[in-house]
Design a protein around this motif. Structure first.
Motif, PDB file in Angstrom:
ATOM      1  N   ASP A   1      37.581  17.501   5.040  1.00 66.73           N
ATOM      2  CA  ASP A   1      38.073  18.762   5.605  1.00 66.73           C
ATOM      3  C   ASP A   1      39.522  18.648   6.052  1.00 66.73           C
ATOM      4  N   ARG A   2      39.878  17.518   6.660  1.00 68.28           N
ATOM      5  CA  ARG A   2      41.252  17.347   7.139  1.00 68.28           C
ATOM      6  C   ARG A   2      42.240  17.290   5.979  1.00 68.28           C
TER       7      ARG A   2
ATOM      8  N   GLU B   1      41.772  18.545   2.970  1.00 72.80           N
ATOM      9  CA  GLU B   1      41.806  19.851   2.317  1.00 72.80           C
ATOM     10  C   GLU B   1      42.613  20.851   3.132  1.00 72.80           C
ATOM     11  N   ASN B   2      42.472  20.825   4.455  1.00 72.91           N
ATOM     12  CA  ASN B   2      43.262  21.735   5.284  1.00 72.91           C
ATOM     13  C   ASN B   2      44.746  21.391   5.233  1.00 72.91           C
TER      14      ASN B   2
ATOM     15  N   GLY C   1      45.643  22.393   1.536  1.00 77.37           N
ATOM     16  CA  GLY C   1      44.932  23.550   0.971  1.00 77.37           C
ATOM     17  C   GLY C   1      45.844  24.614   0.401  1.00 77.37           C
ATOM     18  N   ARG C   2      46.957  24.913   1.069  1.00 76.20           N
ATOM     19  CA  ARG C   2      47.846  25.974   0.590  1.00 76.20           C
ATOM     20  C   ARG C   2      48.359  25.662  -0.813  1.00 76.20           C
TER      21      ARG C   2
END
Length: 404
Positions: free
Chosen positions: A367-368, A370-371, A374-375
């Motif tokens: 998650d970290r 990807e965040n 992510g953009r």
């Protein structure tokens, strides 16, 4: 950005359905239809590629998807091996320390004036001591003192002493400030070499990660993770990393006492320092200043004996700053020590890194990352939609040109 990329895919699907209704009205509708069709294919393909990095698309366990969480342990081993082969090998450590002049730095520290403690001697004993010291021949006694100190130093095996001192310091927990200093130094060293670490991670990233632009984000995430790890170790006295450092220090203390190879290496370094002429001159100077200081103290009990010792240390500092031969000996000793630590304890450090990354929660890590990236990942989907549409229009044009 994820919503934007998804809405673009929905828009292409709408255009595909709409344009299909009017294909017979005008040739332009055929181009729009081909654009929308290929754009959907490109957008879906890039959605699959981006999603497959972090999870199984639609929850379906398709082979070679959820790449990062499925390979977390392998990533940990790769990072550890990267550290071992690029930082903790003797040739790299020796090369990094080649341009470090530690002796000169220590000399600058010792050359600073210091203050000692006061002591007094009774007038009768002081006069007797002063008479004895003045009656001694300075040159002859200086040579004898130098030879005697050198002989005694050669007889003393300092490796067990160092090991026992380290063991005692660990038992009394006096080594904890040293561990804190090592952690702070590690953070500063990492900060000074951020660009080199980023470049090395980028060069060793595989083609897929570089193509998706993840190498820069991944290196930033790795650096952020390392900074966070060092901060946690610094503030948490119960952190597992401190236990690993403690184990390394315990092993070093044990080897200094019980390992014949380590003891022989320390003795060779000691002999190299003792054979240096600058050290011999320093011994003579120390004795002469001690003798002169004791005479002055005997004549005047208010004289500060510690001040004379401080002056001697200042002379040693000047010698370290100015004598290039002595600098070479001391720097060689420091370099050999660092190389020896990397050789003997590098595997333990690598194991610590690997175990730390393995303990990270896979979902949190995913998650970290990807965040953080992510953009840019969603821009890959957007670009894939546009590029796919343009390729579809081009194919439609060529098809009409040659087969229409």
């Amino acid at each position: 950005m994820r919503i934007t990329a998804t809405l673009m895919l929905v828009l292409m699907a709408g255009l595909f359905i709409l344009s299909r209704q009017y294909l017979d009205l005008h040739p332009a509708w055929g181009y729009l239809h081909a654009f929308a069709e290929a754009a959907m294919v490109g957008g879906l393909a890039d959605w699959f590629a981006v999603t497959a990095l972090f999870r199984h698309p639609m929850g379906i366990p398709i082979p070679h998807t959820a790449i990062i969480p499925e390979n977390k342990d392998r990533i940990a081993d790769t990072m550890a091996q990267f550290l071992r082969t690029n930082f903790l090998i003797p040739s790299v450590v020796a090369r990094r320390m080649q341009n470090m002049n530690m002796a000169r730095a220590v000399g600058g520290f010792l050359a600073e004036p210091t203050q000692g403690s006061q002591s007094r001697i009774g007038s009768g004993a002081a006069e007797l001591l002063a008479g004895v010291l003045e009656s001694l021949d300075p040159d002859k006694l200086g040579g004898q003192v130098k030879a005697g100190l050198k002989s005694q130093a050669k007889k003393i095996e300092i490796s067990p002493l160092l090991g026992q001192m380290l063991s005692t310091a660990i038992a009394d927990k006096r080594h904890l400030p040293l561990i804190d200093a090592i952690i702070r130094w590690s953070g500063l060293t990492l900060e000074d070499n951020e660009e080199m670490v980023r470049q090395m991670i980028s060069e060793r990233a595989n083609g897929i990660i570089r193509w998706t632009g993840l190498d820069g984000r991944l290196s930033a995430s790795v650096l952020d993770g390392l900074y966070k790890l060092l901060a946690e170790v610094l503030v948490d006295p119960e952190h597992p990393l401190r236990d690993k450092i403690q184990e390394g220090l315990d092993q070093l203390a044990h080897d200094l006492v019980h390992d014949p190879k380590m003891r022989a290496r320390v003795e060779r370094m000691k002999d190299d320092v003792l054979e240096n002429e600058a050290v011999a001159r320093w011994w003579e100077g120390v004795w002469e200043r001690m003798r002169a200081g004791m005479i002055r103290m005997a004549r005047n009990p208010d004289t500060v004996l510690g001040g004379q010792l401080g002056s001697s240390l200042g002379e040693l500092g000047d010698a370290l700053r100015e004598d290039t031969q002595l600098q070479t000996q001391v720097n060689r000793f420091a370099r050999r020590t660092a190389v020896g630590v990397a050789t003997r304890y590098g595997d333990q450090i690598v194991q610590l890194v690997s175990e730390t990354v393995r303990r990270w929660d896979a979902r949190t890590l995913t998650d970290r990352i990807e965040n953080a990236v992510g953009r840019d990942l969603q821009f890959i989907r957007i670009n894939g939609t546009f590029v796919g549409g343009l390729v579809g229009m081009t194919i439609h044009f060529l098809d009409g040109l040659f087969y229409g």
